[in-house]
Structures are given as structure tokens and as C-alpha cells.
Design an enzyme around this catalytic site. Structure first.
Site, PDB file in Angstrom:
ATOM      1  CB  ILE A  42      -0.962  -0.012   1.211  1.00  0.00           C
ATOM      2  CG1 ILE A  42      -1.966   1.134   1.123  1.00  0.00           C
ATOM      3  CG2 ILE A  42      -0.225  -0.029   2.523  1.00  0.00           C
ATOM      4  CD1 ILE A  42      -3.106   1.031   2.114  1.00  0.00           C
ATOM      5  CG  PHE A  44       0.161   5.897   2.820  1.00  0.00           C
ATOM      6  CD1 PHE A  44      -1.200   6.122   2.971  1.00  0.00           C
ATOM      7  CD2 PHE A  44       0.697   4.707   3.280  1.00  0.00           C
ATOM      8  CE1 PHE A  44      -2.017   5.173   3.567  1.00  0.00           C
ATOM      9  CE2 PHE A  44      -0.114   3.749   3.878  1.00  0.00           C
ATOM     10  CZ  PHE A  44      -1.476   3.986   4.026  1.00  0.00           C
ATOM     11  CB  ILE A  47       4.088   0.723   4.279  1.00  0.00           C
ATOM     12  CG1 ILE A  47       3.059  -0.058   5.089  1.00  0.00           C
ATOM     13  CG2 ILE A  47       3.712   2.201   4.160  1.00  0.00           C
ATOM     14  CD1 ILE A  47       3.048   0.280   6.554  1.00  0.00           C
ATOM     15  CD  GLU A  48       5.645   3.360  -3.464  1.00  0.00           C
ATOM     16  OE1 GLU A  48       6.296   4.071  -4.248  1.00  0.00           O
ATOM     17  OE2 GLU A  48       4.698   2.644  -3.819  1.00  0.00           O
ATOM     18  CB  ILE A  49       6.512   6.893   2.300  1.00  0.00           C
ATOM     19  CG1 ILE A  49       6.039   6.128   3.545  1.00  0.00           C
ATOM     20  CG2 ILE A  49       6.218   8.383   2.390  1.00  0.00           C
ATOM     21  CD1 ILE A  49       4.580   6.269   3.871  1.00  0.00           C
TER      22      ILE A  49
END
Length: 186
Positions: free
Chosen positions: A92, A94, A138-140
Site C-alpha cells: 500500500i 502513501f 508500505i511505500e511512502i
């Protein structure tokens, strides 16, 4: 984490479901409490009221999306945790405007991460990937810099990547005719 409005894209095909937005992502957890704390402390999500279900869990919300955590019944129900952070894996993502601050904060919290970069047409977007306590990635990123350019509707296939949709468009048109014929014959 500040949120930005999505850019308007052309309408979906008549056959597509009338979607409005992403509502939530749901994750099976070995410890709802630990994972909820992670999403609150690391990503700034707020704990919100959850309907009464017959299983333990928690709901969190930030940036227009919910995260629904579900307590696993047994550790054997949990997906196998990878020690390797693979940016090509399911994740996911953001948006964030200050990627250097993200890295500093992750380092201060002793969270391991890997970085990536996407460049298209001279525009660069930076990425940071890390795992939550249950191993979900998680990807930022600051991918909002990349232009969102719609393509003609087509079926994704190997030829899509080499012929820029010319062959898949014919496949999509044939499927539409086939679908219309099957609807008309009922």
C-alpha cells in the site's frame, strides 16, 4: 501526512463498476494492538469506532482511507513474513512531500527501509519501502510529481508493454462485441 485531492481522469467504460474511491485496506494481524500502534505512531492514522463484529480488530483512518486490522485466529493463518523488503511485492502506498523527513523519522524509530526512484520524462519520484509489524509492505513516495496520463481502454498483456495498446485494443473491442452478443442472446 497531508492529503491531496485526486486528479480528474476520463470516465471508466460503461461495463466498469461505478466506483467512487478506495474505502479501506484490510490486514490480518498477529497482534491488533501492536499493529494499530504502528499505524498510529508511524503513519499518523487515528483509531476510529468499529462496528461490533464477532472477531477482534481495529479500524484506523487517515488521508481519506481506512485501515482495517483483523486479529488472526491462529499464527498459522498469517502470511509468511519476508525479511527482505522487495519493492516489487504487494504493498500500500502513501503520498508524502518530504521524503528526507520520512527517512529520518524511520531511522529514529529503527525501522528498516529501502529506497527506490522512478523517473519518467525527466521527472523524478522518490520511494521508501518498509514493513509493518506483520510484514505487510508500505511505500511512502512523492509520486504526485509524475503525470497521470490516461491510456485508451485495453487489456493488459505482454503486447501492451511493447506495442502501446494497439493489439490489446482489438482484443478489448472483440470482448465488448462478444459481451454485447451474449447479453442480447439472453
Amino acid at each position: 501526512m497531508a492529503c491531496q485531492q485526486e486528479k480528474e481522469l476520463p470516465a471508466a467504460s460503461d461495463c466498469a463498476l461505478p466506483l467512487v474511491s478506495v474505502n479501506h485496506a484490510s490486514f490480518l494481524c498477529s497482534s491488533v494492538a501492536d499493529t494499530a500502534n504502528f499505524y498510529q505512531d508511524v503513519l499518523g492514522f487515528a483509531l476510529i469506532k468499529r462496528p461490533s463484529f464477532n472477531f477482534d480488530g481495529a479500524w484506523l483512518f487517515n488521508c481519506g482511507i481506512g485501515i482495517h486490522l483483523i486479529q488472526c485466529s491462529s499464527i498459522s493463518d498469517m502470511p509468511r513474513k519476508s525479511q527482505v523488503i522487495n519493492p516489487k511485492g504487494n504493498h500500500i502506498s502513501f503520498q508524502c512531500g518530504d521524503m528526507e523527513l520520512v527517512k529520518k523519522k524511520l531511522e529514529a524509530m529503527s525501522i528498516k527501509y529501502v529506497t527506490g526512484m522512478v523517473e519518467e520524462g525527466g521527472i523524478r519520484a522518490d520511494q521508501v519501502f518498509f514493513h509493518d509489524p506483520d510484514g505487510y509492505m508500505i511505500e511512502i513516495c512523492n509520486c504526485e510529481k509524475l503525470p497521470i496520463l490516461s491510456l485508451p481502454p485495453c487489456s493488459i498483456s505482454q503486447s501492451f508493454f511493447t506495442s502501446n495498446c494497439s493489439k490489446p485494443l482489438r482484443v478489448a473491442a472483440a470482448r465488448k462485441i462478444s459481451l454485447q452478443n451474449s447479453i442480447g442472446s439472453n
